[in-house]
Design a protein around this motif. Structure first.
Motif, short mmCIF file in Angstrom:
data_model
loop_
_atom_site.label_atom_id
_atom_site.label_comp_id
_atom_site.label_asym_id
_atom_site.label_seq_id
_atom_site.Cartn_x
_atom_site.Cartn_y
_atom_site.Cartn_z
N VAL A 94 -0.58 14.87 -21.68
CA VAL A 94 -2.67 15.07 -20.94
C VAL A 94 -2.55 13.13 -20.86
O VAL A 94 -1.91 12.55 -21.37
CB VAL A 94 -3.38 15.18 -22.75
N VAL A 95 -3.22 13.69 -20.16
CA VAL A 95 -3.29 12.21 -18.97
C VAL A 95 -4.27 11.84 -18.91
O VAL A 95 -5.72 12.87 -18.39
CB VAL A 95 -2.60 12.42 -17.54
N PHE A 96 -5.38 10.48 -19.74
CA PHE A 96 -6.62 10.20 -19.19
C PHE A 96 -6.17 9.11 -17.84
O PHE A 96 -6.01 7.77 -18.24
CB PHE A 96 -6.96 9.34 -20.96
N LEU A 97 -7.68 9.26 -16.77
CA LEU A 97 -7.68 8.45 -16.07
C LEU A 97 -8.41 7.78 -16.07
O LEU A 97 -10.09 8.10 -15.87
CB LEU A 97 -7.92 9.22 -14.49
N ASP A 98 -8.06 6.08 -16.27
CA ASP A 98 -9.63 5.39 -16.42
C ASP A 98 -10.20 5.62 -17.51
O ASP A 98 -11.44 5.86 -17.70
CB ASP A 98 -9.89 4.85 -15.42
N THR A 99 -10.11 6.69 -18.88
CA THR A 99 -10.88 6.50 -20.53
C THR A 99 -9.86 6.81 -21.31
O THR A 99 -8.67 6.27 -20.77
CB THR A 99 -11.40 8.05 -19.59
N PHE A 100 -10.25 7.43 -22.15
CA PHE A 100 -9.19 7.28 -23.72
C PHE A 100 -9.93 8.23 -24.19
O PHE A 100 -11.43 9.35 -23.67
CB PHE A 100 -10.17 5.95 -24.75
N PRO A 101 -9.10 9.05 -25.03
CA PRO A 101 -9.47 9.79 -26.29
C PRO A 101 -10.64 9.96 -26.83
O PRO A 101 -10.35 8.36 -27.61
CB PRO A 101 -8.35 10.50 -26.56
N PRO A 102 -11.33 10.79 -27.33
CA PRO A 102 -12.95 10.79 -28.14
C PRO A 102 -12.66 10.54 -29.43
O PRO A 102 -11.89 11.89 -29.74
CB PRO A 102 -14.07 11.64 -27.04
N ALA A 103 -13.30 10.12 -30.48
CA ALA A 103 -13.39 10.69 -31.96
C ALA A 103 -14.33 12.20 -31.71
O ALA A 103 -14.59 12.59 -31.29
CB ALA A 103 -13.17 9.23 -32.69
N ASP A 104 -13.62 12.58 -32.87
CA ASP A 104 -14.57 13.75 -33.49
C ASP A 104 -16.74 13.15 -33.35
O ASP A 104 -16.12 11.95 -34.38
CB ASP A 104 -14.35 14.13 -34.57
N GLY A 105 -16.78 14.07 -32.96
CA GLY A 105 -18.08 13.54 -33.09
C GLY A 105 -18.98 12.49 -31.40
O GLY A 105 -19.67 12.16 -31.09
N GLY A 106 -17.41 12.21 -30.95
CA GLY A 106 -17.82 11.36 -30.13
C GLY A 106 -18.34 12.73 -28.81
O GLY A 106 -18.14 12.86 -28.80
N SER A 107 -19.56 11.15 -27.98
CA SER A 107 -19.60 11.62 -26.57
C SER A 107 -19.63 10.93 -25.59
O SER A 107 -19.40 9.55 -25.64
CB SER A 107 -22.06 11.60 -27.08
N ILE A 108 -19.91 10.69 -24.55
CA ILE A 108 -19.43 10.53 -22.80
C ILE A 108 -20.57 9.48 -22.50
O ILE A 108 -20.34 7.99 -23.13
CB ILE A 108 -19.60 11.53 -22.04
N SER A 109 -21.78 8.91 -22.52
CA SER A 109 -22.61 8.26 -22.32
C SER A 109 -23.60 9.26 -22.42
O SER A 109 -24.61 10.30 -22.31
CB SER A 109 -22.28 7.85 -21.14
N GLU A 110 -24.68 7.74 -22.42
CA GLU A 110 -26.70 8.24 -21.97
C GLU A 110 -27.14 8.10 -20.34
O GLU A 110 -26.08 6.68 -20.16
CB GLU A 110 -27.32 7.62 -22.61
N PHE A 111 -27.20 8.94 -19.49
CA PHE A 111 -28.01 8.88 -17.94
C PHE A 111 -29.40 9.34 -17.98
O PHE A 111 -29.43 10.57 -18.74
CB PHE A 111 -27.05 9.53 -17.30
N PRO A 112 -29.96 8.89 -17.36
CA PRO A 112 -31.25 9.39 -17.00
C PRO A 112 -31.13 10.91 -16.13
O PRO A 112 -30.61 11.44 -15.44
CB PRO A 112 -32.22 8.53 -15.23
N VAL A 113 -32.57 11.40 -17.30
CA VAL A 113 -32.50 12.64 -16.83
C VAL A 113 -33.40 12.87 -15.69
O VAL A 113 -34.67 11.86 -15.79
CB VAL A 113 -32.96 13.37 -17.60
N VAL A 114 -33.37 13.87 -14.93
CA VAL A 114 -34.35 14.22 -13.52
C VAL A 114 -34.51 15.44 -14.12
O VAL A 114 -33.40 16.08 -13.32
CB VAL A 114 -34.16 14.04 -11.76
N ASP A 115 -35.71 16.71 -13.87
CA ASP A 115 -36.18 17.93 -13.72
C ASP A 115 -34.72 18.38 -14.54
O ASP A 115 -34.32 19.30 -14.01
CB ASP A 115 -35.86 17.91 -12.54
N GLY A 116 -34.73 18.23 -16.45
CA GLY A 116 -33.88 18.83 -16.95
C GLY A 116 -32.26 18.48 -16.22
O GLY A 116 -31.45 19.22 -16.74
N VAL A 117 -31.54 17.92 -15.44
CA VAL A 117 -30.34 17.50 -14.89
C VAL A 117 -29.45 16.04 -14.96
O VAL A 117 -30.94 15.25 -14.82
CB VAL A 117 -29.95 18.00 -13.63
#
Length: 235
Positions: A94-117
């Motif tokens: 498995v290759v992580f390109l400019d990222t790393f493995p999350p722990a159980d329960g981890g998430s990516i991040s939060e970003f602004p939501v517009v019209d449900g996306v």
């Protein structure tokens, strides 16, 4: 070897178009994925979460014969690690390109939501170090290919259940964090990097160098270097 390429947020299979040819030329077969709900409306994608993205990747693994390599960029790192957890006996690397493995329960991040996306927020949303190597034309070209992602995906917690995932050989191809700093993080093993520190077979490949920085989207700025790093990782 089958190489499954998983994009990060706002990207689809086309984001790998300049990376795949070198992998194919080296004798591998590439399978670039577009995740469920990418580019769909809020109504169409309301029920889609990170588990669906992992399931789509696992389904691709199951369609192929023999061992596979998984490559995940950015938020795609969470996706491929979830797939490793689901199929540890099928993943050769498995290759992580400019990222790393999350722990159980981890998430990516939060970003602004517009019209449900979550639409692509624009390059100015990101730190200068993340976009330093994207010239104006590359930014413009890449931005035209971005698509919204389902609202739930970036904040959904990932579920990991099989500790055999940690025995799968892994490589972090780091573009924005120097390798020495990455190793220091692993040695310190803070809670957010606990899974990274727990990997039993980990290599680190640094794309950039002092005075020659690489940003967070090297598949656009330096696709040849990304392909070379993947080939180096898998041997």
């Amino acid at each position: 070897m089958h190489i499954i390429l998983v994009p990060g947020l706002w990207l689809d299979a086309s984001s790998w178009v300049d990376v795949a040819p070198a992998l194919e030329a080296a004798g591998h077969r590439t399978h670039a994925l577009t995740m469920p709900g990418v580019g769909a409306s809020g109504t169409q994608s309301a029920g889609i979460g990170i588990a669906d993205w992992v399931a789509a990747t696992v389904a691709q693994i199951d369609r192929l014969d023999g061992p596979v390599v998984l490559v995940g960029h950015s938020g795609g790192g969470n996706v491929v690690y979830g797939a490793v957890d689901a199929r540890p006996d099928r993943v050769a690397h498995v290759v992580f390109l400019d990222t790393f493995p999350p722990a159980d329960g981890g998430s990516i991040s939060e970003f602004p939501v517009v019209d449900g996306v979550i639409p692509f927020p624009g390059w100015d949303f990101f730190d200068d170090s993340e976009i330093a190597d994207l010239d104006p034309q590359t930014r413009a070209d890449a931005a035209t290919r971005t698509k919204s992602v389902p609202e739930k995906v970036p904040t959904d917690p990932i579920r990991l259940t099989d500790e055999r995932r940690r025995a799968v050989p892994a490589t972090v191809v780091t573009a924005t964090v120097p390798a020495a700093q990455m190793r220091a993080i692993i040695a310190a093993a803070p809670p957010w990097a606990a899974e990274l520190a727990a990997l039993e077979h980990l290599d680190i490949i640094e794309l950039g160098s002092p005075g020659d920085p690489t940003g967070h989207w090297p598949q656009f700025s330096r696709p040849g270097a990304v392909a070379e790093a993947v080939l180096q990782a898998i041997g």
